[in-house]
Design an enzyme around this catalytic site. Structure first.
Site, PDB file in Angstrom:
ATOM      1  N   GLU B  49       4.287  -5.917   4.827  1.00 46.48           N
ATOM      2  CA  GLU B  49       3.201  -5.090   4.296  1.00 46.48           C
ATOM      3  C   GLU B  49       2.833  -5.695   2.968  1.00 46.48           C
ATOM      4  O   GLU B  49       3.614  -5.652   2.022  1.00 46.48           O
ATOM      5  CB  GLU B  49       3.696  -3.670   4.042  1.00 46.48           C
ATOM      6  CG  GLU B  49       3.573  -2.756   5.216  1.00 46.48           C
ATOM      7  CD  GLU B  49       4.084  -1.365   4.875  1.00 46.48           C
ATOM      8  OE1 GLU B  49       4.303  -0.603   5.809  1.00 46.48           O
ATOM      9  OE2 GLU B  49       4.285  -1.058   3.679  1.00 46.48           O
ATOM     10  N   ASP B  60       1.998   6.201  -5.260  1.00 45.30           N
ATOM     11  CA  ASP B  60       3.143   5.356  -5.594  1.00 45.30           C
ATOM     12  C   ASP B  60       3.915   5.868  -6.793  1.00 45.30           C
ATOM     13  O   ASP B  60       3.348   6.394  -7.752  1.00 45.30           O
ATOM     14  CB  ASP B  60       2.672   3.923  -5.881  1.00 45.30           C
ATOM     15  CG  ASP B  60       2.302   3.196  -4.595  1.00 45.30           C
ATOM     16  OD1 ASP B  60       3.170   3.116  -3.710  1.00 45.30           O
ATOM     17  OD2 ASP B  60       1.153   2.743  -4.475  1.00 45.30           O
TER      18      ASP B  60
END
Ligand SMILES: Cc1ncc(COP(=O)(O)O)c(C=O)c1O
Lengths: 403, 266
Positions: B49, B60
């Site tokens: 990824e 995040d």
């Protein structure tokens, strides 16, 4: 039931689209919560008991309705008739409380046990902390470290009201970063927590909810103008950060085609310097904090830090409905610099004995432009969104710098 | 079938889960990113990824936020990431899933990106803040170019939303193990894995679990239940802690090799 302006209903209420703008660009984790919020909000709008409870709070607790005041000395200086919608007289000193009373009441109805909010100037944080104290819910507020510094009195107020203030140091340490951090908290605690968004920004249904709770400003002002001036205003002027006080006052006049709707963004050090907070005037279309709208960004789609003397306008995005109003031409948008806002701040103090918030001062700084366009017979209604006690330190510092 | 689906299929044949490794492109710089991808693939990563850094990564935690900040300070752009993918393709066939937020994609242009990504040798997209309701604009041109579009399922997703994700999936579904941001501590990875495993059987579509998977033991907890396991923040931290790019490459190689020890089902 609250009046919802016809033109302002999103074409597809389920998706929250205003033309190409709005929508829900959030993590999957939050999508069910947004569905739940949409449904609970719609139910509350149909429930007379909810509306009655909110009306009592707005009246007896927040001090509504707020007056519309004819500012004769300012009118003389500007050269047309200026009317002020006095949201500075609301409990907590700004329009923000109209929204937080509604949202916290809604959160309680949904069984949420914890409230979070982002704040820039601290006005929304104070208004959220206030509503939470009133309704007995724990409250945590995210605020950029830079704003914690320049809006110190509001940090103390939030703490006195029982809220916990988190100073956010990522990115530019201002409103955008506070909102990032609030979203990270929400994605973590979404089952128990209501995120009380402070402006007409964010994913659907927030732009609808916040506009509807702020629409009381425009509804009152319209009736007051008809009664006191015997006519509708020729123009309605408001400052635009995320755009909630502007959307709230515009809501009352959106169907009155003769009334010009004018939003004023922060030009900071000047649009040409790149140091500003004027996405509608000088940004492009992008997606920030869950909605498609105008944003400040690089050619590569990275969000650019905003710059404004006013913490409440220091944001690189704007609510999606404003984007649509701009594109359709129903509203127009201008901008004024930090310096012009400071001058307008002093002018209102001197002519009317009213100390406005620095955010609000941007609307006043644009009045000469509007007056010039409309002529001396025009009636201009200004949203006096908040009072300026919180800004004294910033203003005195700047005035000293100027000498 | 595309390279990503093949990688899951191969792992299944070997009676193990597929290891998906997240790297933030441009951290510490794009040429090192190419080396890191190659090293991770050589050490046993089945899918990469490749994170496209964004200024406001709201899903995040601190580790990946810092990585994105470093990458952006170094001038990383989506254009540069695609060039890097092209360079990587000369060195390895490991499937590469572009992972990121929507605004850089919108700025690039969705159709143009689908064309250019396919041309560079990338294998698909996973966009954190693009739920099925908003994704048609990218998904359609991407799938038209033979690229994968990976939907997410969260612990809060109801059956209707899960069905929607399954219908959109072309290779696998990304199952978020918990409500939270990347890098958080998993509350109960074992029961999340069991739930995801039941879902995988029900949907008949491979599932990879991400968020909160850090160690070989975490991988071993997940592997018996689903076809894929994603490790991100632990990799990013290893890169952050390295004194030099060379050290970062060596440490990631070692970390990934260790993680593969947890993949076997028996
Ligand atoms: C007094 C006042 N006016 C305006 C604003 C800007 O917000 P909005 O554009 O949502 O009204 C703020 C925000 O903090 C404020 O405190």
């Amino acid at each position: 039931m609250r009046y919802v302006p016809r033109l302002m209903q999103p074409p597809e209420p389920a998706s929250g689209r205003y033309g190409p703008y709005g929508g829900r660009y959030v993590a999957e984790t939050l999508m069910p919560a947004l569905d739940e919020l949409t449904q609970a909000y719609q139910e509350s709008q149909r429930d007379p008991a909810f509306q009655a409870e909110l009306d009592v709070l707005l009246h007896q607790y927040a001090g509504r309705e707020t007056p519309t005041y004819f500012a004769s000395r300012l009118s003389e200086e500007i050269g047309c008739r200026i009317w002020l919608k006095r949201e500075d007289l609301c409990h907590t000193g700004a329009h923000k409380v109209n929204n937080t009373l509604g949202q916290i009441l809604l959160a309680k109805r949904m069984g949420k046990t914890r409230i979070i909010a982002e704040t820039g100037a601290g006005q929304h944080g104070v208004a959220t902390a206030t509503a939470c104290a009133l309704m007995g819910l724990p409250c945590e507020v995210y605020m950029g470290a830079e704003d914690v510094r320049r809006q110190a009195p509001n940090v103390r107020r939030m703490e006195l009201l029982g809220a916990q203030v988190h100073s956010v140091t990522s990115g530019s340490s201002t409103l955008k970063d506070a909102m990032n951090e609030a979203l990270r908290d929400w994605v973590t605690n979404v089952r128990t927590t209501h995120y009380c968004v402070g402006s007409v920004a964010g994913p659907h249904p927030y732009p609808v909810i916040v506009r509807d709770f702020q629409a009381v400003i425009g509804q009152e002002a319209r009736a007051q103008m008809l009664e006191q001036a015997g006519k509708l205003p020729d123009a309605v002027v408001a400052c635009v950060g995320g755009g909630s006080n502007a959307m709230g006052i515009f809501a009352g006049f959106i169907d009155d085609e003769s009334v010009r709707l004018i939003g004023v963004e922060a030009a900071g050090e000047g649009i040409e310097t790149g140091h500003h907070a004027a996405p509608l005037c000088a940004g492009g279309v992008g997606v920030l904090h869950g909605a498609k709208s105008y944003v400040l960004q690089t050619a590569d789609g990275q969000i650019v830090e905003a710059h404004s003397i006013s913490a409440g306008l220091d944001y690189p995005g704007v609510g999606p409905e404003h984007a649509w109003l701009k594109d359709t031409g129903r509203a127009t948008y201008g901008s004024v610099t930090d310096d012009a806002a400071l001058d307008a701040f002093q002018q209102l103090c001197r002519t009317e004995g009213i100390i406005p918030a620095l955010e609000t001062s941007h609307a006043f700084a644009y009045l000469p432009t509007v007056a010039k366009a409309l002529g001396p017979d025009a009636d201009i209604l200004v949203c006096l969104s908040g009072r300026g006690d919180k800004d004294l330190e910033t203003v005195l510092e700047k005035l000293e710098e100027r000498g | 079938m595309g390279r990503i689906a093949d990688a899951f299929e191969n792992a299944r044949k070997e009676n193990r889960a597929a290891l998906v490794i997240y790297l933030c492109a441009g951290d510490p710089n794009l040429s090192t990113t190419a080396d890191l991808v190659v090293a991770a693939a050589e050490a046993g990563a089945d899918v990469i990824e490749l994170g496209v850094p964004f200024s406001d990564p709201t899903a995040d935690g601190p580790a990946i936020q810092r990585a994105a900040e470093r990458a952006l300070r170094g001038g990383t752009t989506l254009c540069g990431v695609l060039e890097t993918v092209r360079a990587i393709r000369a060195r390895t066939d490991v499937p590469i899933l572009l992972f990121g937020y929507y605004n850089p994609i919108l700025a690039y242009g969705e159709h143009k990106l689908a064309d250019d990504a396919a041309d560079s040798g990338a294998d698909g997209f996973l966009v954190v803040n693009l739920p099925p309701e908003e994704s048609a604009g990218l998904r359609e041109p991407a799938v038209g170019k033979g690229l994968d579009f990976v939907p997410l399922v969260a612990p809060t997703s109801n059956s209707e939303r899960i069905a929607q994700a399954a219908a959109a999936a072309t290779s696998f579904i990304y199952y978020v193990s918990m409500t939270g941001v990347t890098g958080s501590k998993a509350v109960d990875l074992a029961s999340a894995s069991e739930r995801a495993g039941a879902l995988q059987r029900e949907l008949g579509c491979p599932i990879a679990i991400g968020f909160g998977v850090k160690t070989k033991d975490d991988v071993a907890t997940v592997a018996p239940h689903v076809d894929g396991v994603v490790v991100g923040s632990a990799v990013v931290r290893t890169i952050e802690d390295a004194a030099t790019p060379e050290e970062a490459v060596a440490s990631v190689r070692e970390l990934v090799a260790g993680l593969t020890q947890g993949l076997n089902r028996q």
